[in-house]
Motif scaffolding. Structure first.
Motif, mmCIF file in Angstrom:
data_model
loop_
_atom_site.group_PDB
_atom_site.id
_atom_site.type_symbol
_atom_site.label_atom_id
_atom_site.label_comp_id
_atom_site.label_asym_id
_atom_site.label_seq_id
_atom_site.Cartn_x
_atom_site.Cartn_y
_atom_site.Cartn_z
ATOM 1 N N THR A 175 25.186 6.010 -6.660
ATOM 2 C CA THR A 175 24.781 7.021 -6.934
ATOM 3 C C THR A 175 23.637 7.551 -6.899
ATOM 4 N N THR A 176 22.318 7.156 -6.988
ATOM 5 C CA THR A 176 20.935 7.035 -6.236
ATOM 6 C C THR A 176 20.506 5.888 -5.934
ATOM 7 N N GLY A 177 21.394 4.989 -4.670
ATOM 8 C CA GLY A 177 21.259 4.883 -3.352
ATOM 9 C C GLY A 177 19.854 3.712 -3.484
ATOM 10 N N PHE A 203 33.549 2.234 -0.223
ATOM 11 C CA PHE A 203 32.081 2.094 -0.911
ATOM 12 C C PHE A 203 31.282 2.963 -0.242
ATOM 13 N N HIS A 204 30.616 3.571 -1.052
ATOM 14 C CA HIS A 204 30.157 5.238 -1.132
ATOM 15 C C HIS A 204 28.280 5.306 -1.413
ATOM 16 N N GLY A 205 27.813 5.229 -0.409
ATOM 17 C CA GLY A 205 26.351 4.352 -0.500
ATOM 18 C C GLY A 205 25.105 5.830 -0.484
ATOM 19 N N HIS A 206 23.979 5.977 -0.657
ATOM 20 C CA HIS A 206 23.120 6.722 -0.419
ATOM 21 C C HIS A 206 22.331 5.668 -0.366
ATOM 22 N N ASP A 207 21.048 6.835 0.987
ATOM 23 C CA ASP A 207 19.213 5.860 1.418
ATOM 24 C C ASP A 207 18.606 6.287 0.537
ATOM 25 N N THR A 208 18.566 6.637 -0.568
ATOM 26 C CA THR A 208 17.409 7.263 -1.216
ATOM 27 C C THR A 208 15.960 6.015 -0.837
ATOM 28 N N ALA A 240 21.904 13.705 -10.128
ATOM 29 C CA ALA A 240 21.161 12.588 -10.313
ATOM 30 C C ALA A 240 19.853 12.708 -9.826
ATOM 31 N N PRO A 241 19.062 12.568 -10.622
ATOM 32 C CA PRO A 241 17.032 12.919 -10.273
ATOM 33 C C PRO A 241 17.298 12.104 -9.017
ATOM 34 N N GLY A 242 16.256 12.383 -8.301
ATOM 35 C CA GLY A 242 15.844 11.648 -6.794
ATOM 36 C C GLY A 242 16.637 11.096 -6.004
ATOM 37 N N ALA A 243 18.096 11.484 -6.112
ATOM 38 C CA ALA A 243 18.912 10.755 -5.244
ATOM 39 C C ALA A 243 19.178 11.559 -3.860
ATOM 40 N N THR A 244 18.808 11.013 -3.145
ATOM 41 C CA THR A 244 18.783 11.842 -1.582
ATOM 42 C C THR A 244 20.025 11.602 -0.826
ATOM 43 N N PRO A 281 19.623 25.093 7.404
ATOM 44 C CA PRO A 281 18.996 25.926 6.659
ATOM 45 C C PRO A 281 18.930 25.168 5.543
ATOM 46 N N GLY A 282 17.508 24.861 4.621
ATOM 47 C CA GLY A 282 18.594 24.437 3.870
ATOM 48 C C GLY A 282 18.870 23.094 3.420
ATOM 49 N N ALA A 283 18.254 22.149 4.266
ATOM 50 C CA ALA A 283 19.304 21.118 5.042
ATOM 51 C C ALA A 283 17.858 20.136 4.206
ATOM 52 N N ALA A 284 18.267 18.879 3.671
ATOM 53 C CA ALA A 284 17.501 17.937 3.819
ATOM 54 C C ALA A 284 17.508 15.961 4.564
ATOM 55 N N PRO A 285 18.442 16.279 5.993
ATOM 56 C CA PRO A 285 18.759 15.363 6.713
ATOM 57 C C PRO A 285 17.832 13.844 7.258
ATOM 58 N N GLY A 286 18.398 13.023 7.360
ATOM 59 C CA GLY A 286 18.069 11.507 7.059
ATOM 60 C C GLY A 286 18.961 10.702 8.289
#
Length: 300
Positions: A175-177, A203-208, A240-244, A281-286
């Motif tokens: 969840t937090t990466g 598996f569910h992953g984030h790339d923080t 989840a504060p900070g998760a991207t 608009p408003g997206a934070a892509p990675g």
């Protein structure tokens, strides 16, 4: 060898975006992802619209995309009320979420883990025949409030949850990466050994912290073949504060292509979808593949 990619941008990717994405545009994204070869798509969630206003039109998106051939439309549900709304809207694949971490579960769904587990047991006992279940175990590796989550706690949570129903797909969620490949590999091996033949895994992953793709590779080598990802690398848990963002679907598809693993996804068509999503608009892509392929095309 074959891996299944579950596209979660229409839910996990869109939910943190503030400006409302018109329903017609959401439907178009689902249609284009389907045209690119993605067949499992998490199109939204049935949560309180005050908590996640971006997804208040999930029922309409579900209705408008039902005609897509072979589409397995998955929706997230946090509680019995969400399940009732999803079934009323015609959903046939539910993703229920509960956290391994007590602190995150209280932040995410406003109750303790024991209450969520009881609710889950009552829900799966009353589901109509033919409704598929994904059980997402959030914070399987790390909690934004408590830090690293011990593997024994994850296994214990799964013992209780799978006692209610075994024929489900379990999503182990970073969840937090903040997971690392060694942790992912170790936990996946332990889960597959402990519950051998009793359930299916994802598996569910984030790339923080830039390890999303490495963690996908670790989960694959440990035995998982189903992976959540979001085109454009969109995403991030509001609780989840900070998760991207999630690991980018185009990055995962490119990696598996290089590894000789089939996904059924047309990379060029997917990159076009991802580029549009990244420009919302408003997206934070990675992700990296969009820019890399654009650079190659510009140089040729």
């Amino acid at each position: 060898m074959r891996a299944t990619l579950v596209e979660v941008a229409p839910r996990d990717g869109f939910q943190p975006i503030g400006p409302f994405i018109p329903t017609e545009e959401k439907v178009a994204f689902v249609e284009d992802a389907h045209a690119a070869g993605l067949r499992r798509i998490e199109i939204g969630s049935f949560v309180n619209p005050k908590a996640v206003p971006q997804l208040r039109d999930t029922g309409e998106v579900l209705r408008r995309t039902a005609r897509l051939d072979g589409l397995d439309a998955q929706v997230l549900v946090p509680n019995a009320r969400g399940v009732a709304l999803a079934l009323e809207a015609g959903a046939r694949h539910l993703a229920y979420v509960v956290s391994a971490s007590e602190a995150h579960n209280r932040s995410n769904v406003r109750r303790d883990v024991a209450a969520s587990v009881r609710d889950y047991g009552e829900i799966v006992a009353g589901l109509p025949a033919g409704v598929k279940v994904r059980l997402n175990l959030a914070t399987s590796f790390d909690c934004p409030f408590d830090g690293r989550v011990e593997e024994d706690l994850v296994l214990s949570r799964l013992d209780g949850l799978l006692a209610h129903r075994e024929d489900v797909e379990v999503g182990l969620c970073d969840t937090t990466g903040r997971a690392d490949p060694n942790h992912v590999f170790s936990l996946v091996l332990k889960c597959l050994a402990r519950f051998e033949g009793r359930t299916r895994w994802a598996f569910h992953g984030h790339d923080t912290y830039g390890l999303g793709l490495a963690n996908v590779a670790a989960a694959w080598r440990a035995g998982i073949a189903v992976f959540d990802a979001a085109f454009g690398g969109l995403g991030g848990c509001p609780f989840a504060p900070g998760a991207t963002g999630n690991v980018a679907t185009e990055d995962v598809a490119w990696m598996f292509r290089r590894m000789g693993v089939a996904t059924g996804v047309g990379l060029e068509a997917l990159v076009a979808v991802a580029a549009r999503a990244a420009a919302l608009p408003g997206a934070a892509p990675g992700g990296r593949v969009r820019a890399a392929l654009a650079g190659i095309c510009a140089a040729s």
